[in-house]
Scaffold this motif. Structure first.
Motif, PDB file in Angstrom:
ATOM      1  N   MET A  52       0.816  -1.209   0.000  1.00  0.00           N
ATOM      2  CA  MET A  52       0.000   0.000   0.000  1.00  0.00           C
ATOM      3  C   MET A  52       0.855   1.268   0.000  1.00  0.00           C
ATOM      4  O   MET A  52       0.508   2.255  -0.658  1.00  0.00           O
ATOM      5  CB  MET A  52      -0.959   0.009   1.190  1.00  0.00           C
ATOM      6  N   HIS A  53       1.983   1.239   0.709  1.00  0.00           N
ATOM      7  CA  HIS A  53       2.886   2.397   0.688  1.00  0.00           C
ATOM      8  C   HIS A  53       3.407   2.636  -0.723  1.00  0.00           C
ATOM      9  O   HIS A  53       3.456   3.783  -1.193  1.00  0.00           O
ATOM     10  CB  HIS A  53       4.054   2.202   1.648  1.00  0.00           C
ATOM     11  N   HIS A  54       3.787   1.559  -1.411  1.00  0.00           N
ATOM     12  CA  HIS A  54       4.287   1.696  -2.780  1.00  0.00           C
ATOM     13  C   HIS A  54       3.185   2.186  -3.726  1.00  0.00           C
ATOM     14  O   HIS A  54       3.432   3.035  -4.594  1.00  0.00           O
ATOM     15  CB  HIS A  54       4.877   0.378  -3.280  1.00  0.00           C
ATOM     16  N   LEU A  55       1.994   1.656  -3.553  1.00  0.00           N
ATOM     17  CA  LEU A  55       0.873   2.093  -4.388  1.00  0.00           C
ATOM     18  C   LEU A  55       0.572   3.568  -4.155  1.00  0.00           C
ATOM     19  O   LEU A  55       0.400   4.341  -5.111  1.00  0.00           O
ATOM     20  CB  LEU A  55      -0.369   1.252  -4.083  1.00  0.00           C
ATOM     21  N   ASN A  56       0.533   3.984  -2.904  1.00  0.00           N
ATOM     22  CA  ASN A  56       0.260   5.393  -2.595  1.00  0.00           C
ATOM     23  C   ASN A  56       1.364   6.304  -3.106  1.00  0.00           C
ATOM     24  O   ASN A  56       1.084   7.400  -3.597  1.00  0.00           O
ATOM     25  CB  ASN A  56       0.050   5.578  -1.097  1.00  0.00           C
ATOM     26  N   SER A  57       2.611   5.856  -3.028  1.00  0.00           N
ATOM     27  CA  SER A  57       3.722   6.651  -3.567  1.00  0.00           C
ATOM     28  C   SER A  57       3.599   6.802  -5.080  1.00  0.00           C
ATOM     29  O   SER A  57       3.832   7.886  -5.628  1.00  0.00           O
ATOM     30  CB  SER A  57       5.063   5.998  -3.236  1.00  0.00           C
ATOM     31  N   ALA A  58       3.230   5.716  -5.750  1.00  0.00           N
ATOM     32  CA  ALA A  58       3.053   5.778  -7.202  1.00  0.00           C
ATOM     33  C   ALA A  58       1.909   6.709  -7.572  1.00  0.00           C
ATOM     34  O   ALA A  58       2.012   7.484  -8.539  1.00  0.00           O
ATOM     35  CB  ALA A  58       2.805   4.370  -7.753  1.00  0.00           C
ATOM     36  N   LEU A  59       0.822   6.661  -6.821  1.00  0.00           N
ATOM     37  CA  LEU A  59      -0.301   7.561  -7.099  1.00  0.00           C
ATOM     38  C   LEU A  59       0.072   9.020  -6.833  1.00  0.00           C
ATOM     39  O   LEU A  59      -0.345   9.915  -7.575  1.00  0.00           O
ATOM     40  CB  LEU A  59      -1.518   7.156  -6.267  1.00  0.00           C
ATOM     41  N   ASP A  60       0.864   9.266  -5.801  1.00  0.00           N
ATOM     42  CA  ASP A  60       1.337  10.631  -5.542  1.00  0.00           C
ATOM     43  C   ASP A  60       2.208  11.133  -6.690  1.00  0.00           C
ATOM     44  O   ASP A  60       2.094  12.294  -7.109  1.00  0.00           O
ATOM     45  CB  ASP A  60       2.117  10.696  -4.224  1.00  0.00           C
TER      46      ASP A  60
END
Length: 98
Positions: A52-60
């Protein structure tokens, strides 16, 4: 048949050993099993948290390159993906027309 009768005692002895082992081992390793389950659950939680951290970073990162009109408004995850899709489609159309 003679071959079948020769194998039959071995099969039943092996089955009895397996059942006896399972019964004895279960009571002895119950604490170990719960520790293993907790350890597996913690590892799974860590993997999910990292995902989830990686997904949120990618979305940011995606949000940072998309043009948004009110700069202070943060798009939701689904809004970001839809906006990116539509933006890429619009850019593709403008390249086709040019």
């Amino acid at each position: 048949s003679p071959a079948r009768t020769a194998l039959a005692p071995r099969e039943t002895a092996a089955r009895r050993k397996g059942k006896a082992r399972r019964g004895r081992g279960k009571a002895r390793n119950e604490g170990l099993l719960s520790k293993q389950k907790r350890s597996r659950r913690m590892k799974a939680n860590d993997r999910e948290r990292n995902r989830m951290h990686h997904l949120n970073s990618a979305l940011d990162a995606l949000r940072s390159v998309l043009p948004t009109f009110p700069d202070d408004a943060k798009l939701t995850k689904i809004e970001t993906l839809r906006f990116a899709h539509n933006y890429i489609w619009a850019l593709t159309q403008s390249l086709r027309l040019a």
